[in-house]
Design a protein around this motif. Structure first.
Motif, PDB file in Angstrom:
ATOM      1  N   ASP A   1      -0.630  13.315   1.962  1.00 35.94           N
ATOM      2  CA  ASP A   1       0.445  12.201   1.680  1.00 35.94           C
ATOM      3  C   ASP A   1       1.737  11.771   1.946  1.00 35.94           C
ATOM      4  OD1 ASP A   1      -1.224  11.020  -0.197  1.00 35.94           O
ATOM      5  OD2 ASP A   1      -0.891  12.048  -1.463  1.00 35.94           O
TER       6      ASP A   1
ATOM      7  N   ILE B   1       1.936   2.241  -3.262  1.00 29.69           N
ATOM      8  CA  ILE B   1       0.867   2.655  -4.429  1.00 29.69           C
ATOM      9  C   ILE B   1       0.906   4.170  -4.364  1.00 29.69           C
ATOM     10  CG2 ILE B   1      -1.332   2.820  -5.068  1.00 29.69           C
ATOM     11  CD1 ILE B   1      -1.153  -0.391  -4.661  1.00 29.69           C
ATOM     12  N   ARG B   2       1.232   4.422  -3.163  1.00 29.58           N
ATOM     13  CA  ARG B   2       0.985   5.781  -2.047  1.00 29.58           C
ATOM     14  C   ARG B   2       2.460   6.811  -2.732  1.00 29.58           C
ATOM     15  NH1 ARG B   2       0.580   5.187   2.873  1.00 29.58           N
ATOM     16  NH2 ARG B   2      -1.525   4.964   2.410  1.00 29.58           N
TER      17      ARG B   2
ATOM     18  N   MET C   1       1.076  -1.326   0.209  1.00 36.34           N
ATOM     19  CA  MET C   1       0.182  -0.526  -0.019  1.00 36.34           C
ATOM     20  C   MET C   1       0.960   0.969  -0.024  1.00 36.34           C
ATOM     21  SD  MET C   1      -3.389   0.652  -0.577  1.00 36.34           S
ATOM     22  CE  MET C   1      -4.839   0.569   0.452  1.00 36.34           C
ATOM     23  N   GLU C   2       2.259   1.455   1.041  1.00 38.51           N
ATOM     24  CA  GLU C   2       3.279   2.877   0.758  1.00 38.51           C
ATOM     25  C   GLU C   2       3.660   2.560  -0.774  1.00 38.51           C
ATOM     26  OE1 GLU C   2       6.895   3.937   3.639  1.00 38.51           O
ATOM     27  OE2 GLU C   2       5.400   1.969   3.998  1.00 38.51           O
TER      28      GLU C   2
ATOM     29  N   LYS D   1       2.699  10.218   5.316  1.00 33.51           N
ATOM     30  CA  LYS D   1       2.676   8.823   5.740  1.00 33.51           C
ATOM     31  C   LYS D   1       3.520   8.264   4.830  1.00 33.51           C
ATOM     32  CE  LYS D   1      -2.265   9.249   6.262  1.00 33.51           C
ATOM     33  NZ  LYS D   1      -3.850   8.894   5.505  1.00 33.51           N
TER      34      LYS D   1
ATOM     35  N   ARG E   1       1.557   7.172  -6.766  1.00 36.74           N
ATOM     36  CA  ARG E   1       0.624   7.982  -7.106  1.00 36.74           C
ATOM     37  C   ARG E   1       1.592   9.674  -6.437  1.00 36.74           C
ATOM     38  NH1 ARG E   1      -4.387   8.311  -3.475  1.00 36.74           N
ATOM     39  NH2 ARG E   1      -2.763   8.827  -1.731  1.00 36.74           N
TER      40      ARG E   1
END
Length: 67
Positions: free
Chosen positions: A26, A4-5, A1-2, A29, A8
């Motif tokens: 964003d 993908i962040r 998940m990190e 995190k 992005r």
């Protein structure tokens, strides 16, 4: 998940348009030690895609002329 962040974040920075509230959320995190590697990898991927399209177009026009 990190990951993908981070992807992005990098893609939004390539595009250059972003609301400051979501930008700050964003960056609160994200792991900053991996962010440069993700940015370089995505830049190489985008550059490779552009080069591939250019080579495809240049190759197809070279065969049409009959040389």
């Amino acid at each position: 998940m990190e990951l993908i962040r981070m992807v992005r974040i990098v893609l939004w920075s390539f595009f250059g348009v972003r609301k400051s509230a979501s930008h700050e959320a964003d960056f609160a995190k994200v792991n900053f030690s991996l962010l440069p590697f993700v940015a370089v990898a995505l830049a190489a991927l985008v550059g490779g895609c552009i080069l591939g399209v250019v080579m495809l177009v240049a190759h197809s026009t070279g065969t049409v002329q009959g040389f």
